[in-house]
Structures are given as structure tokens and as C-alpha cells.
Design an enzyme around this catalytic site. Structure first.
Site, mmCIF file in Angstrom:
data_model
loop_
_atom_site.group_PDB
_atom_site.id
_atom_site.type_symbol
_atom_site.label_atom_id
_atom_site.label_comp_id
_atom_site.label_asym_id
_atom_site.label_seq_id
_atom_site.Cartn_x
_atom_site.Cartn_y
_atom_site.Cartn_z
ATOM 1 N N PHE A 171 38.386 45.143 37.931
ATOM 2 C CA PHE A 171 36.996 44.789 37.611
ATOM 3 C C PHE A 171 36.690 44.845 36.128
ATOM 4 O O PHE A 171 35.690 44.277 35.684
ATOM 5 C CB PHE A 171 36.023 45.732 38.352
ATOM 6 C CG PHE A 171 35.856 47.067 37.677
ATOM 7 C CD1 PHE A 171 34.959 47.242 36.627
ATOM 8 C CD2 PHE A 171 36.621 48.167 38.058
ATOM 9 C CE1 PHE A 171 34.820 48.457 35.979
ATOM 10 C CE2 PHE A 171 36.493 49.387 37.421
ATOM 11 C CZ PHE A 171 35.587 49.535 36.379
ATOM 12 N N LYS A 195 43.633 36.394 42.881
ATOM 13 C CA LYS A 195 42.562 37.131 43.552
ATOM 14 C C LYS A 195 41.779 37.932 42.512
ATOM 15 O O LYS A 195 42.284 38.895 41.950
ATOM 16 C CB LYS A 195 43.135 38.097 44.607
ATOM 17 C CG LYS A 195 42.017 38.631 45.507
ATOM 18 C CD LYS A 195 42.367 39.887 46.240
ATOM 19 C CE LYS A 195 42.096 41.152 45.482
ATOM 20 N NZ LYS A 195 40.694 41.390 45.112
ATOM 21 N N GLU A 198 36.932 41.938 43.631
ATOM 22 C CA GLU A 198 35.802 41.602 44.509
ATOM 23 C C GLU A 198 34.468 42.026 43.903
ATOM 24 O O GLU A 198 33.410 41.652 44.383
ATOM 25 C CB GLU A 198 35.996 42.233 45.901
ATOM 26 C CG GLU A 198 36.105 43.752 45.948
ATOM 27 C CD GLU A 198 37.534 44.268 45.704
ATOM 28 O OE1 GLU A 198 38.288 43.623 44.946
ATOM 29 O OE2 GLU A 198 37.867 45.323 46.273
ATOM 30 N N ARG A 199 34.537 42.825 42.818
ATOM 31 C CA ARG A 199 33.281 43.267 42.202
ATOM 32 C C ARG A 199 32.799 42.310 41.112
ATOM 33 O O ARG A 199 31.634 42.344 40.744
ATOM 34 C CB ARG A 199 33.467 44.673 41.635
ATOM 35 C CG ARG A 199 33.768 45.658 42.751
ATOM 36 C CD ARG A 199 33.800 47.052 42.272
ATOM 37 N NE ARG A 199 35.147 47.553 42.125
ATOM 38 C CZ ARG A 199 35.449 48.804 41.856
ATOM 39 N NH1 ARG A 199 34.490 49.689 41.692
ATOM 40 N NH2 ARG A 199 36.692 49.188 41.741
ATOM 41 N N SER A 248 44.277 50.186 39.444
ATOM 42 C CA SER A 248 44.442 51.635 39.541
ATOM 43 C C SER A 248 45.852 52.006 40.000
ATOM 44 O O SER A 248 46.582 51.195 40.571
ATOM 45 C CB SER A 248 43.420 52.189 40.529
ATOM 46 O OG SER A 248 43.701 51.659 41.814
ATOM 47 N N CYS A 303 41.279 50.064 29.918
ATOM 48 C CA CYS A 303 42.530 50.808 30.120
ATOM 49 C C CYS A 303 43.062 51.300 28.786
ATOM 50 O O CYS A 303 43.888 52.192 28.740
ATOM 51 C CB CYS A 303 43.558 49.942 30.806
ATOM 52 S SG CYS A 303 43.988 48.538 29.814
ATOM 53 N N GLU A 402 42.671 60.209 34.894
ATOM 54 C CA GLU A 402 41.936 59.161 34.191
ATOM 55 C C GLU A 402 40.464 59.250 34.623
ATOM 56 O O GLU A 402 40.174 59.222 35.816
ATOM 57 C CB GLU A 402 42.505 57.790 34.581
ATOM 58 C CG GLU A 402 41.845 56.640 33.859
ATOM 59 C CD GLU A 402 42.381 55.278 34.313
ATOM 60 O OE1 GLU A 402 42.537 55.067 35.535
ATOM 61 O OE2 GLU A 402 42.619 54.425 33.450
HETATM 62 P P1 NAD Z 1 41.553 48.816 41.658
HETATM 63 O O1 NAD Z 1 42.964 49.257 41.833
HETATM 64 O O2 NAD Z 1 40.514 49.479 42.472
HETATM 65 O O3 NAD Z 1 41.439 47.245 41.972
HETATM 66 C C1 NAD Z 1 42.342 46.327 41.417
HETATM 67 C C2 NAD Z 1 42.678 45.273 42.466
HETATM 68 O O4 NAD Z 1 43.394 45.889 43.530
HETATM 69 C C3 NAD Z 1 41.447 44.614 43.061
HETATM 70 O O5 NAD Z 1 41.650 43.232 43.097
HETATM 71 C C4 NAD Z 1 41.323 45.235 44.436
HETATM 72 O O6 NAD Z 1 40.840 44.322 45.397
HETATM 73 C C5 NAD Z 1 42.741 45.647 44.768
HETATM 74 N N1 NAD Z 1 42.794 46.909 45.537
HETATM 75 C C6 NAD Z 1 42.035 48.014 45.340
HETATM 76 N N2 NAD Z 1 42.380 48.972 46.214
HETATM 77 C C7 NAD Z 1 43.377 48.479 46.968
HETATM 78 C C8 NAD Z 1 44.164 49.007 48.033
HETATM 79 N N3 NAD Z 1 43.970 50.225 48.517
HETATM 80 N N4 NAD Z 1 45.109 48.221 48.579
HETATM 81 C C9 NAD Z 1 45.321 46.967 48.115
HETATM 82 N N5 NAD Z 1 44.594 46.425 47.107
HETATM 83 C C10 NAD Z 1 43.647 47.165 46.540
HETATM 84 O O7 NAD Z 1 41.240 48.918 40.098
HETATM 85 P P2 NAD Z 1 39.834 48.720 39.387
HETATM 86 O O8 NAD Z 1 38.985 49.887 39.695
HETATM 87 O O9 NAD Z 1 39.333 47.362 39.652
HETATM 88 O O10 NAD Z 1 40.286 48.767 37.846
HETATM 89 C C11 NAD Z 1 40.306 49.937 37.078
HETATM 90 C C12 NAD Z 1 41.708 50.462 36.911
HETATM 91 O O11 NAD Z 1 42.526 49.450 36.337
HETATM 92 C C13 NAD Z 1 41.796 51.641 35.966
HETATM 93 O O12 NAD Z 1 42.667 52.597 36.502
HETATM 94 C C14 NAD Z 1 42.375 51.046 34.691
HETATM 95 O O13 NAD Z 1 43.092 51.934 33.869
HETATM 96 C C15 NAD Z 1 43.266 50.009 35.257
HETATM 97 N N6 NAD Z 1 43.559 48.975 34.275
HETATM 98 C C16 NAD Z 1 44.782 48.980 33.699
HETATM 99 C C17 NAD Z 1 45.085 48.050 32.729
HETATM 100 C C18 NAD Z 1 46.416 48.056 32.067
HETATM 101 O O14 NAD Z 1 46.779 47.049 31.472
HETATM 102 N N7 NAD Z 1 47.170 49.140 32.150
HETATM 103 C C19 NAD Z 1 44.132 47.098 32.349
HETATM 104 C C20 NAD Z 1 42.890 47.111 32.978
HETATM 105 C C21 NAD Z 1 42.615 48.061 33.941
#
Ligand code: NAD
Length: 520
Positions: A171, A195, A198-199, A248, A303, A402
Site C-alpha cells: 500500500f 495485483k 487492495e487498499r 510485509s 520501507c 518494524e
Molecule cells: P502486506 O504484506 O500487508 O501487503 C502486500 C501485498 O501482499 C498486498 O497486495 C496484499 O494483498 C498481499 N497480502 C497481504 N497479506 C497476505 C497474506 N497473508 N497472504 C497472501 N497475500 C497477502 O504489506 P503492506 O502493509 O501493504 O506494505 C507494508 C510493508 O511493505 C512494510 O513491511 C514495508 O517495509 C514493506 N515494503 C518493503 C519495501 C522494500 O522494498 N523492501 C518497499 C515497500 C514496502
């Protein structure tokens, strides 16, 4: 209720992107070059984080709709891989111009759905645009290797696209992260199923429309909205050859293991805890302003946000001034003039940040600046917290995990070596920085620190996309990074071809040789 400012932006986006955008209605999918309504009965709300007002609904795409998207991507692949590199490059040139032209509209969609300030949202678009600009150089970067390996014999290596690839997005950067994958996956000849989070689906939908206007043939990019089931379908579908994931740790580990168990390439960028060493010889004003900007910008939801300052020796005396700078930052709705930090993405994220900040007191640390009780008079229902500065250390929740919010952890160290040790022992390895005026100190830091992206007097050292993303340790799974040369390695398979062209049979003996050919 949206604020009057946000409402006018929403109406503006809605009117300019009819049939594409989603405010006040439902988000579509983009399949086979069409924006289509999902027939699902399951929808998730997309709320404005500043007010909780409902912006739109996003579909949990059905299995058959997902299947159609992958089928379209698969059907589009043979023609797209045969499309000349020059033509694919032209699409990137046009996409570059269109993204520039429509940056404000995409940024409006980002501020509405994600909450970050409008200026920061424009940065989100521009950092993605820079990947498109690098993709425009594909005719140079894809140049292949060839060498005469023996008499009359040449070997050359070519890069071939994989087929259908997928991208699963977080997101926090609604434009930049989809644009990490769209240009590089498609310019190398793959077709893509993307994909969005969703937020925050809005930016991806506008970008899909711009890809179409740029000339990307139908089926080359497909956008499917959804959550866990769509992700699992991506992991399991044998037609999908590779997955790019950013998000995440928990979701990333799941996707990495499930995807690789199914024989796919998976690159996964995960969480972070980025440290910055503050040396006593640093330029104080420059350093403190940089630290406050990097820690609290985007409400800490980057991140590469700065989450820990390790103050060395006398630099510890500057902490009260750092706290003052944090206090000066304005927390407000992302469209408000002068806003430095917007809201967090959700009420749950707000609760989490409040709890993690509060844990410091119970675990023996100290809260130097407490943003937990921040209340906005203009936005009483928003997911706002103010900047917090806390003293915490290893073994404490606020340091070990984090936070992903505007809470900066302060650690104290006596020497550079001690400070570096903190970074190297931390489970994450996304970024690390140092503020110093001493070249030898900076060089030692660069040589000894184990994190992927280092900054010397640069607090958010995200490399430009001619370089690859280079986080390490617990911040990545998989061994091929995003964009830069890594993107070529990730999105293509390497094929070598060795050929011999000799004009006559004359030099051949009468008997066949059964020895291993050494080509020498
Ligand atoms: P998230 O993991 O909740 O969601 C990311 C994607 O994964 C979404 O499209 C979501 O639909 C999907 N998803 C979420 N939970 C899932 C599950 N249990 N099973 C399968 N798919 C699932 O992450 P977020 O909250 O949207 O983003 C924030 C996180 O992303 C932070 O931890 C941040 O550090 C990380 N991030 C990392 C980088 C990097 O380059 N290292 C860059 C941006 C964000």
C-alpha cells in the site's frame, strides 16, 4: 465525509478518468485491454485515511476472472515477445511522457487513498517514472554478449522473456512499486498480471490506462484486484513463471515459499529497520533536518524510512534539538497546505503504532516525544499520530520490530564500531546511513556495514533505477533484486548458442572423436 478539498480532488479525478477511476463507485479490473466490472459478491472498502469516508469498493476477483486474466496474458505473449525491441522501447517513451503529463492526477489518487501529502505523492509517481526512463534505454542495456571462442566457432548469449509474470504490491507506494515491475517486465518481452494493494488500487488503474494509451497491446498488462485468494492463485498458477512481491515479512515469506515450491522465480522485498549513525563531526543542522525528514516523512510508512538514529559520543547532546524539529512538523490531511505528515493507512495501523510506541515505557525505555495522543481538529476521524521519539534498544519491541509509523528510536553508542555493530546485528538489512564530515569514517562505515543501500550524508539512500535495489538480510527473500541490471536477470532467461561455420570438410579426420569437446 471527505474534506471539501479532498472531495474536489476526487471529483476531478473521477471526471478525467471516467470508466477507469473509481471514486464513489467500484474499482474495475483491467483484462484484455478492457476495464471490466467484477462479478464477485465480495468487495472490500477503500477508505480515505484522513476521514474514513468511503472512496470506493475493490473486488475480490473471482477464480474464473483471475483465470481469464492469466489466459489473456498467456495469449498475448507470443506476439509481444516477437514485437521488436524498438517497438517495445517506443511504448516506454510514450509511457514516460504520459506519466509526466498526468503525474498530478495519479498523485491525487494516491493522496486520496493512501493519505500521504500531495508533494510526497508526486515523488511516489516520479520515482516510478524513473524506472520507465531506464526501461527506455533497453536497446543499450539488452546488448548481448558474443565472442569467438575457437577457430570458426562463436558463442553468443541472448536473453529471452519468461512468459507470463506477476507482480504483487503493497500500500505504501501506490505508483512507484507497480512501476518497478510494469516497465521492466514488459519491455523485456513478458506479459504481466499485476495485483495492486487492495487498499490503494487507484494509481494502478490510471497507470494501466496510460499503458494502453502508450500503445501496450491488450493482454500484455492485466490488473486484477483482490487479496489473499488472488495472491495464492498467482502462486499456484503454472502459467505464471515469476512473481515480484513487495510488502510485509509475513506475506512475503508465504509467497516466496509457495511460489518457489511451485517452481517459480520469486523476488520478495520485505520489511526494514533502517539505522542512521550520527557522528559528532557531522554538520549538525543539515544532519538533524535530514534525520527528521527521513524519519517522519510519509508518516514513517516507507520501507526506507529512517527508524533508528545511533548517536555517537557528543552527538547524543543533539537529541533534544532533533526532538524540537520533530515537534515542528505539521500533521494534517495530505492535501492541506504545509502538511508534512499525513495519516497512517488504517485505524489498525494507528493502533499498532500507538501500542508499539507505548511498549517502550513498559520495557524500560523512555518516550522523549509522544505523538500517540495527537488529535487533528480538522480531521477528528483520521488515522493520525504525531511524531514520536523514543529511547529503546535490542530486546525491546520498538527496536526489534518494524513499526512502520512516525516513531523514531534513539540508540546511544560510544564509538563508530559500536554503532556499526548495532546495524550488523539487526535482522533487517534494507538501508543504513551515516552523517559525518570525515571521509575515513564514511569509508569505514561503507566497508563494514551489512545493509544493502548505504547513504553517506544521504538519509534515504534509495538507488536510482539504473542500479538495482540491493536490500539484504531479513529485508529480502530471493537473490535477484528489482530493476537495474537485476531486472534483466529476473525477467529473462539466459540462453547461449554456440555455432561453428567452416567452409570445407578438409580438416576433419576419418574417425569420429568421442572425447569431451573442449573447443580449444
Ligand atoms: P502486506 O504484506 O500487508 O501487503 C502486500 C501485498 O501482499 C498486498 O497486495 C496484499 O494483498 C498481499 N497480502 C497481504 N497479506 C497476505 C497474506 N497473508 N497472504 C497472501 N497475500 C497477502 O504489506 P503492506 O502493509 O501493504 O506494505 C507494508 C510493508 O511493505 C512494510 O513491511 C514495508 O517495509 C514493506 N515494503 C518493503 C519495501 C522494500 O522494498 N523492501 C518497499 C515497500 C514496502
Amino acid at each position: 465525509q471527505l474534506s471539501p478539498l479532498a472531495l474536489s480532488k476526487a471529483k476531478d479525478v473521477e471526471s478525467k478518468w471516467k470508466g477507469v477511476s473509481m471514486f464513489g463507485g467500484t474499482t474495475k479490473n483491467y483484462v484484455d485491454g478492457q476495464f471490466v466490472d467484477s462479478k464477485t459478491s465480495q468487495w472490500l472498502d477503500v477508505n480515505d485515511p484522513s476521514t474514513q469516508a468511503l472512496l470506493s469498493k475493490v473486488p475480490l476477483t473471482t477464480a474464473s476472472e483471475f483465470d481469464a486474466a492469466v489466459a489473456n496474458a498467456e495469449a498475448a505473449f507470443p506476439a509481444w515477445r516477437e514485437t521488436s525491441l524498438l517497438t517495445r522501447q517506443q511504448v516506454m517513451f510514450k509511457l514516460q511522457a504520459l506519466l509526466r503529463e498526468h503525474t498530478d492526477d495519479i498523485a491525487n489518487a494516491i493522496t486520496l487513498e493512501q493519505g500521504k501529502t500531495f508533494a510526497d505523492a508526486k515523488g511516489d509517481v516520479l520515482r516510478g517514472l524513473q524506472v520507465v526512463e531506464v526501461a527506455c534505454g533497453i536497446t543499450s542495456t539488452m546488448l548481448e554478449e558474443r565472442i569467438e571462442v575457437a577457430k570458426d566457432m562463436d558463442t553468443y548469449a541472448r536473453r529471452e522473456p519468461l512468459g507470463v509474470v506477476a507482480s504483487i504490491n503493497p500500500f505504501n507506494f501506490p505508483a512507484m512499486i507497480p512501476l518497478w515491475t510494469i516497465p521492466m517486465a514488459t519491455v523485456t518481452g513478458n506479459t504481466l498480471v499485476l495485483k495492486p494493494s487492495e487498499r490503494v488500487p487507484g494509481a494502478s488503474m490510471i497507470i494501466a490506462e496510460l499503458c494502453e494509451r502508450a500503445g501496450l497491446p491488450k493482454g500484455v498488462l492485466n490488473v486484477v484486484n483482490g487479496a489473499v485468494d488472488t495472491v495464492n492463485a498467482i502462486c499456484d498458477d503454472p502459467r505464471i513463471k515469476a512473481i515480484s512481491f513487495v510488502g510485509s515479512d509475513r506475506a512475503g515469506a508465504h509467497i516466496f515459499h509457495r511460489g518457489t515450491a511451485n517452481g517459480k522465480r520469486v523476488q520478495a522485498n520485505l520489511g526494514a529497520k533502517n539505522h542512521c549513525i550520527l557522528m559528532p563531526d557531522a554538520n549538525k543542522n543539515f544532519a538533524l533536518n535530514s534525520l527528521a525528514g527521513a524519519a517522519f516523512g510519509a508518516a514513517g510508512q516507507r520501507c526506507m524510512a529512517l527508524s533508528v538514529v545511533v548517536a555517537v559520543g557528543e552527538a547524543q547532546q543533539w537529541i533534544p534539538e532533533l526532538v524540537e524539529r520533530a515537534k515542528d512538523l505539521k500533521v494534517s490531511g495530505g492535501f492541506e497546505e504545509g502538511a508534512d505528515l499525513g495519516p497512517l493507512i488504517s485505524p489498525q495501523a494507528r493502533e499498532r503504532v500507538i501500542a508499539m510506541t507505548g511498549s517502550v515505557e513498559k520495557e524500560g525505555g523512555k518516550i522523549l516525544l509522544d505523538g500517540r495522543n495527537y488529535k487533528s481538529t480538522e480531521y477528528p476521524n483520521g488515522n493520525f499520530v504525531g511524531p514520536s521519539v523514543v529511547e529503546a534498544g535490542p530486546g525491546m519491541t520498538a527496536y526489534d520490530q518494524e513499526i512502520f509509523g512516525p516513531t523514531l528510536v534513539i540508540l546511544k553508542a560510544n564509538t563508530l564500531d559500536e554503532a556499526v555493530e548495532y546495524i550488523n546485528k539487526n535482522k533487517y538489512g534494507n538501508g543504513a546511513a551515516i552523517f559525518t564530515t570525515n571521509g575515513a569514517t564514511a569509508r569505514k562505515f561503507e566497508k563494514t556495514v551489512n545493509a544493502g543501500q548505504l547513504g553517506v550524508n544521504v538519509p534515504v539512500p534509495v538507488p536510482l533505477p539504473m542500479f538495482a535495489w540491493s536490500g539484504n538480510k531479513g529485508s529480502v527473500l530471493g537473490d535477484i533484486g528489482f530493476y537495474g541490471k537485476s531486472a534483466l536477470n529476473f525477467y529473462t532467461s539466459y540462453k547461449t548458442s554456440t555455432s561453428m561455420w567452416r567452409s570445407a570438410d578438409a580438416e576433419m579426420s576419418e574417425k569420429a572423436s568421442v572425447n569431451m569437446p573442449t573447443m580449444s
